[in-house]
Design a protein around this motif. Structure first.
Motif, short mmCIF file in Angstrom:
data_model
loop_
_atom_site.label_atom_id
_atom_site.label_comp_id
_atom_site.label_asym_id
_atom_site.label_seq_id
_atom_site.Cartn_x
_atom_site.Cartn_y
_atom_site.Cartn_z
N GLY A 182 0.68 -1.14 0.15
CA GLY A 182 0.02 0.10 0.06
C GLY A 182 0.84 1.17 0.09
N ILE A 183 1.98 1.35 -0.63
CA ILE A 183 2.85 2.47 -0.77
C ILE A 183 2.27 3.50 -1.48
CG2 ILE A 183 5.34 3.03 -1.27
CD1 ILE A 183 6.13 0.45 -0.59
N LYS A 184 2.30 4.50 -1.04
CA LYS A 184 1.71 5.92 -1.49
C LYS A 184 2.82 7.07 -1.30
CE LYS A 184 -2.73 4.58 -2.89
NZ LYS A 184 -3.41 4.82 -4.18
N VAL A 185 2.95 7.84 -2.24
CA VAL A 185 3.81 8.92 -2.16
C VAL A 185 3.24 10.05 -3.09
CG1 VAL A 185 5.85 7.44 -2.11
CG2 VAL A 185 5.42 8.19 -4.33
N PRO A 186 3.51 11.31 -2.66
CA PRO A 186 3.29 12.35 -3.57
C PRO A 186 3.84 12.43 -5.01
CG PRO A 186 4.06 13.27 -1.31
CD PRO A 186 4.13 11.48 -1.34
N ALA A 187 3.30 12.84 -6.10
CA ALA A 187 3.67 12.80 -7.46
C ALA A 187 5.19 13.27 -7.47
CB ALA A 187 2.82 13.48 -8.25
N ASP A 188 5.37 14.45 -6.97
CA ASP A 188 6.75 15.27 -6.90
C ASP A 188 7.85 14.34 -6.10
OD1 ASP A 188 5.94 15.56 -4.32
OD2 ASP A 188 6.59 17.91 -4.35
N LYS A 189 7.58 13.32 -5.13
CA LYS A 189 8.44 12.18 -4.68
C LYS A 189 8.61 11.02 -5.49
CE LYS A 189 9.50 15.17 -1.34
NZ LYS A 189 11.04 15.66 -1.21
N TYR A 231 20.07 8.84 -6.65
CA TYR A 231 20.78 9.46 -5.43
C TYR A 231 20.56 10.91 -5.46
CZ TYR A 231 24.55 10.84 -2.76
OH TYR A 231 25.42 11.64 -1.60
N ASN A 232 20.43 11.75 -6.74
CA ASN A 232 20.60 12.85 -6.77
C ASN A 232 19.20 13.48 -6.42
OD1 ASN A 232 23.20 13.30 -7.23
ND2 ASN A 232 22.77 13.62 -9.67
N THR A 233 17.97 12.73 -6.97
CA THR A 233 16.67 13.32 -6.82
C THR A 233 15.96 13.09 -5.53
OG1 THR A 233 15.71 11.25 -7.77
CG2 THR A 233 16.20 13.38 -9.23
N ARG A 234 16.51 11.73 -4.63
CA ARG A 234 16.03 11.64 -3.42
C ARG A 234 14.64 11.38 -3.35
NH1 ARG A 234 20.70 10.32 -0.33
NH2 ARG A 234 22.08 11.81 -0.65
N PRO A 235 14.09 10.54 -4.34
CA PRO A 235 12.51 10.26 -4.20
C PRO A 235 12.25 9.34 -3.11
CG PRO A 235 13.70 8.61 -6.01
CD PRO A 235 14.79 9.64 -5.46
N LYS A 236 10.75 9.05 -2.97
CA LYS A 236 10.51 8.17 -2.15
C LYS A 236 10.06 6.85 -2.73
CE LYS A 236 9.02 11.66 1.50
NZ LYS A 236 7.74 11.97 2.17
N ALA A 237 9.99 6.91 -4.10
CA ALA A 237 9.44 5.65 -4.73
C ALA A 237 10.06 5.96 -6.22
CB ALA A 237 7.97 5.23 -4.51
N VAL A 238 10.13 4.72 -6.81
CA VAL A 238 10.81 4.65 -8.27
C VAL A 238 9.77 3.92 -9.03
CG1 VAL A 238 12.57 4.05 -9.53
CG2 VAL A 238 12.94 5.04 -7.38
#
Length: 271
Positions: free
Chosen positions: A137-144, A205-212
């Protein structure tokens, strides 16, 4: 007009069959069982010699083999729980990937005996990993959210360089890059076209997202999902009507469906 061209382009190839999720777990179970049998054989043969050296050595070696086997089976069990949406042990999550790294080469050799290709086994891993991801159930904001694709998704004859800035794409509909740029603008996620695994890892590494969300072939997705762990990642297989690494495509409907599962709707995010 670009949307029309995109639809016409996607009709030129047939979508591949979806990989079987149970295949990968089944092969891991078989491989672990054979490994346990091999451990027992080694222990049984070595026991007399070890006992001559020291009385405790056979028991010590046996305990080590039993521990390794139990850890392997518990990791697979944890994977089965996650795939079925049941409560799992989070501290075994990393162990799952370490187990895969250790057993996968042997699983490939065993799969060959049954006529199962490496590519099919890798596809099954990706399907299994995606199901585990979705059941968490992983959910992240679009910009992440970071979406990464290989450069072979771009038309080979295209003169526009998009590996640093996908917005250089003219959205002519000749490949799927334009549709992905449009989708990124619509939904708000970060979109990047990578020339290889090293650059893709650098972008993460540079963008530091919460999900890929990654789009690639079986081999690259499998290694990429494990490389970025503990960062949650979902994979979408590319489509290769012209062979590997040349004018590939992606099922845009599948991409959108995966994105809608991951991205928090804007009204909820604002709330």
């Amino acid at each position: 007009m670009a949307d029309l061209n995109q639809k016409q382009a996607t009709k030129k190839f047939t979508l591949p069959k979806r990989p079987q999720k149970r295949l990968f777990i089944g092969m891991l179970l078989l491989t672990t069982t054979l490994m346990a049998a091999a451990f027992y054989g080694v222990w049984y043969i070595a026991r007399p010699g070890l006992a001559d050296i020291a009385d405790f050595l056979p028991g010590l070696l046996g305990a080590v083999f039993v521990l390794i086997t139990l850890v392997a089976f518990s990791g697979i069990g944890n994977m089965i729980l996650a795939v079925n949406g049941l409560p799992r042990l989070p501290f075994l999550q990393r162990q799952n990937y370490e187990l895969i790294n250790m057993l996968f080469p042997l699983a490939v050799r065993i799969a060959k005996i049954f006529g199962i290709s490496r590519r099919r086994l890798e596809g099954s891993f990706i399907a299994t990993s995606n199901l585990m991801f979705n059941n968490m159930g992983i959910k992240v904001p679009a910009d992440k959210l970071l979406v990464v694709t290989p450069h072979c998704l771009q038309l080979a004859t295209c003169p526009h360089k998009i590996t640093r800035d996908p917005h250089n794409c003219k959205r002519c509909g000749g490949c799927d890059i334009g549709a992905l740029v449009t989708l990124a603008d619509e939904m708000g996620f970060t979109f990047f076209v990578a020339t290889g695994g090293t650059l893709a890892r650098q972008v993460v590494y540079n963008t530091r997202p919460k999900a890929v969300l990654a789009i690639a072939c079986e081999r690259d997705l499998m290694s990429g999902i494990q490389d970025v762990y503990p960062l949650p990642a979902v994979g979408v297989l590319n489509i290769r009507p012209n062979g590997p690494c040349y004018n590939t495509h992606v099922d845009m409907e599948e991409v959108r469906q995966q994105l809608e599962k991951i991205i928090i709707p804007k009204e909820q995010d604002n709330g």
